[in-house]
Design an enzyme around this catalytic site. Structure first.
Site, PDB file in Angstrom:
ATOM      1  CG  LEU A 107      -5.622  18.745  -9.804  1.00 34.48           C
ATOM      2  CD1 LEU A 107      -7.363  17.718 -10.336  1.00 34.48           C
ATOM      3  CD2 LEU A 107      -4.946  16.915 -10.160  1.00 34.48           C
ATOM      4  CB  CYS A 135       3.080  15.153  -9.396  1.00 39.36           C
ATOM      5  SG  CYS A 135       3.276  14.006  -8.289  1.00 39.36           S
TER       6      CYS A 135
HETATM    7  P1  NAI Z   1       4.867   5.551  -6.532  1.00 36.65           P
HETATM    8  O1  NAI Z   1       4.940   5.180  -8.394  1.00 36.65           O
HETATM    9  O2  NAI Z   1       6.685   5.743  -6.863  1.00 36.65           O
HETATM   10  O3  NAI Z   1       4.568   4.067  -5.606  1.00 36.65           O
HETATM   11  C1  NAI Z   1       3.233   3.768  -5.919  1.00 36.65           C
HETATM   12  C2  NAI Z   1       2.495   2.618  -5.485  1.00 36.65           C
HETATM   13  O4  NAI Z   1       1.593   1.632  -5.518  1.00 36.65           O
HETATM   14  C3  NAI Z   1       3.706   1.386  -6.130  1.00 36.65           C
HETATM   15  O5  NAI Z   1       4.877   1.229  -5.515  1.00 36.65           O
HETATM   16  C4  NAI Z   1       2.182   0.153  -6.257  1.00 36.65           C
HETATM   17  O6  NAI Z   1       3.284  -0.880  -6.340  1.00 36.65           O
HETATM   18  C5  NAI Z   1       1.819   0.447  -5.122  1.00 36.65           C
HETATM   19  N1  NAI Z   1       0.373   0.135  -5.601  1.00 36.65           N
HETATM   20  C6  NAI Z   1       0.018   0.307  -6.780  1.00 36.65           C
HETATM   21  N2  NAI Z   1      -1.785  -0.538  -6.461  1.00 36.65           N
HETATM   22  C7  NAI Z   1      -1.790  -0.908  -5.120  1.00 36.65           C
HETATM   23  C8  NAI Z   1      -2.238  -2.149  -4.536  1.00 36.65           C
HETATM   24  N3  NAI Z   1      -3.622  -2.320  -5.246  1.00 36.65           N
HETATM   25  N4  NAI Z   1      -1.921  -2.559  -3.619  1.00 36.65           N
HETATM   26  C9  NAI Z   1      -1.194  -2.581  -3.129  1.00 36.65           C
HETATM   27  N5  NAI Z   1      -0.514  -1.127  -4.030  1.00 36.65           N
HETATM   28  C10 NAI Z   1      -0.586  -0.829  -4.709  1.00 36.65           C
HETATM   29  O7  NAI Z   1       3.573   6.621  -6.924  1.00 36.65           O
HETATM   30  P2  NAI Z   1       3.804   8.382  -6.272  1.00 36.65           P
HETATM   31  O8  NAI Z   1       4.519   9.357  -6.217  1.00 36.65           O
HETATM   32  O9  NAI Z   1       3.663   7.245  -4.295  1.00 36.65           O
HETATM   33  O10 NAI Z   1       2.837   8.935  -5.902  1.00 36.65           O
HETATM   34  C11 NAI Z   1       1.523   7.738  -5.165  1.00 36.65           C
HETATM   35  C12 NAI Z   1       0.006   9.192  -5.646  1.00 36.65           C
HETATM   36  O11 NAI Z   1       0.461  10.117  -4.768  1.00 36.65           O
HETATM   37  C13 NAI Z   1       0.326   9.535  -6.944  1.00 36.65           C
HETATM   38  O12 NAI Z   1      -0.944   9.461  -7.021  1.00 36.65           O
HETATM   39  C14 NAI Z   1       1.256  10.771  -6.984  1.00 36.65           C
HETATM   40  O13 NAI Z   1       0.144  11.509  -7.347  1.00 36.65           O
HETATM   41  C15 NAI Z   1       0.419  11.256  -5.595  1.00 36.65           C
HETATM   42  N6  NAI Z   1       1.267  12.513  -4.992  1.00 36.65           N
HETATM   43  C16 NAI Z   1       2.690  11.706  -5.385  1.00 36.65           C
HETATM   44  C17 NAI Z   1       4.256  13.296  -4.783  1.00 36.65           C
HETATM   45  C18 NAI Z   1       5.596  12.790  -4.557  1.00 36.65           C
HETATM   46  O14 NAI Z   1       6.195  13.436  -5.175  1.00 36.65           O
HETATM   47  N7  NAI Z   1       5.838  11.377  -6.005  1.00 36.65           N
HETATM   48  C19 NAI Z   1       3.310  13.799  -3.968  1.00 36.65           C
HETATM   49  C20 NAI Z   1       2.044  13.986  -4.050  1.00 36.65           C
HETATM   50  C21 NAI Z   1       1.501  12.898  -4.949  1.00 36.65           C
END
Ligand code: NAI
Length: 479
Positions: free
Chosen positions: A220, A275
């Protein structure tokens, strides 16, 4: 334990690229990425991956079917894995307590409950999602409260620092990998296991280990610092426009101080992405809950300044178009929240488009990577309009920048795609209504040559040629 199988819950922007690189660098480990969304998994198994990220296609092509698998069979993947990443989404809560600020941990909790239900043997569960401080405690509570004989867990925090658009390089050559764990012999052993995975390609010197809460807070904090730099330079861009200073010159002069550094000092229409805003709001909420209102207010300003910048830019567009954009044709170049990604989450382009649409403009939108359906979804979402049909009738999405600019009154550049720097602006100018305006919200264009062509150019943090009308009024006043 030697880690032979890894499972990742969540095949999104983080889970997909992270596990692909892990599979590439760890041929001795089988990596299975699972998701609840059948659509997403079938895209990961197809030729057109669900996300655009330079270099990702090549990595997936090399590993998929070898030691990298994408599946919806979450249960089997959890059962077989030695180590499980939780990489699910953690959006801002849209309801109830903490609405609009706190992180919604329902997906993380859902993932933890799924693991608790089906896990057998010893598992290392790794929080990769960005979560509030002490979230690991809640995960552990769920896992241990549902414990069955023969099952034991260690929880680690291993936040992800990749940036979209450069994810593959960021993963291959990470500045650092951060691993937090319990300060017990079992906790240290689990940390060592995950270190071993990363040491396949990251030097041990760049792997930092901490206690769990420091690791959670560091993620964070890192995002808060990054966003703060953008808001700081953007705040000064307003001072530049009011005084005649040039924000690029100021940023260069400031950034050459080695204590400050030159990165992330590019003034723009504002930051976007899934984010920065979400994580700072989360930090603000945590501070309020901890009865630290001054700290909360301090970080809230980073968000407020970003809102101000987006509004200021949109207002400048309207004001320069003689204070009315009603029925004017306006081109939007770029819709993604930054270049080299198709991601539009919290994109400043949404704010700019919504403001112009509210004022009655007709928009012609072009982005090299964002799908048309995504643009329509973003601009007709109930959070941005009550009149989705009217919006649909006011936007045209193009797949060619020259068609998108033909016959329009103004171009508003919202994303810094490289291709926008090399467009044939002479040709574009000729095809536009006159006076032809261009608003460079990313400061990437050659403003002098655009002015020479005949454009009325405006950008962030620098005064350029005044609009024709203002100039002629100015001269008549002097006469
Ligand atoms: P996203 O929304 O692209 O992907 C998350 C995926 O998790 C979705 O496809 C969803 O269907 C799946 N999901 C949810 N619950 C589930 C479960 N119980 N079992 C299996 N799949 C499930 O999100 P993103 O961007 O990949 O972010 C993920 C995490 O990483 C967040 O906490 C974000 O803050 C963090 N993060 C993201 C970054 C970015 O650039 N997007 C960079 C660094 C951290």
């Amino acid at each position: 334990m030697v880690i032979k199988k890894i499972c990742c819950l969540g095949a999104g922007y983080v889970g997909g690229p992270t596990c692909s690189v892990m599979a590439l660098k760890c041929p001795d480990i089988t990596v299975t990425v699972v998701d609840k969304s059948k659509d997403r998994i079938s895209q990961w198994n197809s030729d057109k991956l669900p996300i655009y990220e330079p270099g990702l296609d090549e990595v997936v092509r090399e590993c998929r079917g070898r030691n990298l698998f994408f599946s919806t069979d979450i249960e089997t993947a959890i059962k077989e894995a030695d180590l499980i990443f939780i990489s699910v989404n953690t959006p801002t809560k849209t309801f109830g307590n903490g609405k609009g600020r706190a992180a919604d941990l329902k997906y993380v909790e859902g993932a933890a409950r799924m693991i608790a239900e089906v896990a057998t043997g010893n598992k290392i569960v790794v929080e990769k999602s960005t979560v509030p401080v002490r979230a690991a405690e809640s995960i552990l509570n769920i896992l241990r409260a549902n414990n069955r004989p023969g099952v034991s867990y260690q929880i680690l925090s291993n936040p992800e620092f990749l940036a979209e658009g450069t994810a593959i390089d960021d993963l291959l050559y990470a500045d650092r990998v951060l691993i937090g764990g319990e300060e017990t012999p079992e906790g240290h052993a689990a940390i060592e296991e995950l270190c071993w995975v990363y040491e396949h390609w990251i030097s041990r010197r760049n792997i930092i280990t901490t206690n769990t809460w420091s690791s959670e807070l560091s993620k964070l904090a890192a995002n808060a610092f990054l966003a703060q730099r953008i808001s700081s330079i953007n705040s000064l861009s307003a001072v530049c426009e009011a005084t005649g200073a040039d924000i690029s010159e100021v940023a260069r002069a400031v950034g050459l101080d080695s204590r400050i550094g030159s990165k992330f000092l590019q003034a723009s229409v504002g930051f976007g992405g899934s984010c920065f805003q979400k994580d700072i709001l989360n930090l603000v909420y945590i501070c309020e809950c901890l009865n630290l209102p001054e700290v909360a207010a301090y970080w809230q300003q980073v968000i407020d300044m970003n809102e101000y910048q987006k509004s200021r830019f949109s207002a400048k567009v309207i004001e320069s178009l003689f204070n009315t954009v009603s029925d004017k044709q306006i081109t939007i170049l770029g819709f993604a929240f930054k270049k080299d990604t198709g991601d539009t989450r919290e994109s400043p382009a949404i704010h700019v488009c919504t403001t112009l649409l509210d004022e009655g403009a007709k928009l012609h939108i072009y982005d090299p990577k964002v799908e048309s359906s995504q643009i329509v979804d973003d601009l007709t979402h109930p959070s941005v309009t009550e009149e989705p049909e009217k919006v649909k009738n006011s936007i045209t999405i193009h797949n060619d920048p020259y068609k998108a600019t033909m016959g329009t009154h103004a171009i508003v550049l919202c994303t810094e795609w490289d291709e926008f720097m090399t467009l044939d602006y002479e040709r574009i100018y000729k095809s536009m209504m006159k006076p032809a305006h261009i608003f460079d919200g990313r400061k990437i264009l050659d403003h002098d040559s655009l002015i020479k062509i005949g454009f009325q150019v405006q950008t962030i943090g620098k005064r350029l040629a005044r609009p024709l009308l203002a100039r002629s009024w100015g001269s008549s006043h002097q006469a």
